[in-house]
Enzyme design. Structure first.
Site: not given
Length: 427
Positions: A91, A266
């Site tokens: 994502t 992240c």
């Protein structure tokens, strides 16, 4: 538990280690749309280097059966017999730092086309709170024709994979779990608890589990932004930042963060997911976005520091030969996703410098495809006006810098990794 058959969608840094682990107890289908990746994995070859050939070969099944083991597939039909689906696709954010849910949407469409009544879909991809139920579930319902929390159920268990870390592997990291109903939450928790030796934490709702994931990395991002700002201040004062951090670290509750370029899938991405959702609720998250601004600007800052140092020593920046050591987002790892090393490199090129990139871990074709830059896994046999260590790969400790430096040259250490005697300046 014996009747469980798991389909894992996406076999990257997160999906493959998880598939391998579950395959030690269950029948698992590892699905990925990347056919060359599937063919490599069938031979036990993982180019992310997260799972060894020995461990992969121990669990690979050549046929899609109900026996425990891992069967690799790019054919959607192979997923139909599964009753648990785990989505582990990336994502990312776009060039404007807006969340990109396209891989998640496509994966949800894939699962929706093969799922049946009673199936459970678990998402591991990092998202903002609410994305699983508000964005993914409607897709599952539309494609499958099934009704949420009646015909099928969902769970969320955020990934905590640390690429390149051979000590904290997937089974040794405590897992947060959740489900769309209390009963499903317990089922999801039991599934993970059967293979995660570090234990599990069952969150009360999916939104809580989603929020926990994004704040884990937002917290780290803000702390690193703080020490990056300190590095800028201490640089002006001609104080060594690492010396300050070591002295402050003697207090028991001082947090051990270090300055550097903050990239990866992240820490450099998750805060933007939380920030966007906050703004949808009418709240402007000042600290989160301030931390992002500081960290996103560090590549340009380091480039300017190198240029200043060269000018102070009467060295021409334009046309200078500069060697950049490392382009992956972190040490001893081949992952180049969202690496901030490229910000430094682009800025040096703006100054008119000729930049050579050496990284023994980075895939050369991937660097070219993602960033239009040439990287080499072989150390160039030439001398440079400046050498910048960007990533702390262990191989760089063995380099002979006398063979890399011209008579008048500088060495800048972003990571405070090299022997201080070799370095002219560090972050």
């Amino acid at each position: 538990m014996s009747k469980i058959k798991i389909g894992i969608i996406g076999l990257g840094y997160v999906g493959l280690p998880l598939a391998r682990l579950f395959a030690t107890k269950f029948s698992v289908v590892g699905f990925d749309i990347n056919q060359p990746r599937i063919e490599e994995l069938k031979l036990g070859q993982d180019n992310t280097r997260e799972v060894s050939k020995e461990l992969l070969l121990e669990v690979i099944n050549e046929e899609n059966s109900d026996e425990k083991g891992l069967f690799f597939a790019s054919n959607l039909e192979e997923l139909r017999a599964c009753n648990y689906f785990i989505v582990t696709v990336p994502t990312p954010v776009d060039k404007n730092n807006r969340p990109v849910l396209t891989p998640l949407v496509k994966a949800s469409e894939t699962v929706g086309s093969v799922m049946k009544k009673g199936d459970i879909v678990i998402y591991e991809s990092t998202v903002y709170p609410g994305a699983t139920e508000e964005d993914c579930v409607p897709i599952l319902e539309r494609v499958s024709g099934l009704v949420f929390n009646k015909d099928f159920f969902v769970g969320y268990s955020p990934e905590r994979i640390n690429p390149g870390d051979k000590k904290h592997t997937v089974e040794k990291i405590l897992k947060v779990t959740s489900g769309s109903t209390k009963e499903v939450g317990e089922k999801v928790n039991d599934l993970y608890a059967s293979v995660i030796t570090a234990g599990t934490h069952l969150a009360p709702t999916i939104k809580v589990a989603e929020a926990a994931k994004v704040i884990e990395n937002s917290q780290r991002d803000i702390n690193i932004a703080f020490v990056n700002e300190l590095a800028k201040i201490f640089g002006l004062m001609n104080i060594n930042t690492q010396d300050v951090l070591e002295a402050a670290g003697t207090k028991w509750n001082f947090l051990p963060f270090k300055p550097g370029l903050v990239g990866g899938h992240c820490i450099g991405v998750d805060p933007y997911y939380l920030a966007q959702k906050a703004q949808e609720y009418g709240y402007h998250p000042e600290i989160i976005l301030a931390g992002r601004r500081v960290n996103d600007g560090m590549g340009r800052y380091v480039a300017s520091e190198v240029a200043k140092l060269m000018i102070q020593r009467d060295m021409e920046v334009k046309g200078a030969e500069i060697l950049v050591l490392g382009i992956t987002f972190k040490e001893n790892c081949p992952d180049v996703r969202n690496t901030k090393a490229v910000d430094l490199i682009y800025e040096l090129k703006e100054y008119g410098a000729n930049v050579t990139i050496f990284d023994p871990h980075a895939n050369e074709s991937e660097v070219q495809r993602e960033y239009q830059l040439e990287s080499s896994i072989v150390l160039p046999k030439k001398k440079f006006d400046a050498v910048i260590l960007v990533v702390a790969h262990k191989e760089f400790l063995k380099l002979d810098f006398t063979e890399l430096k011209k008579e008048k040259s500088i060495v800048y250490d972003v990571k405070n990794f090299l022997d201080s005697k070799l370095v002219d300046k560090s972050l």
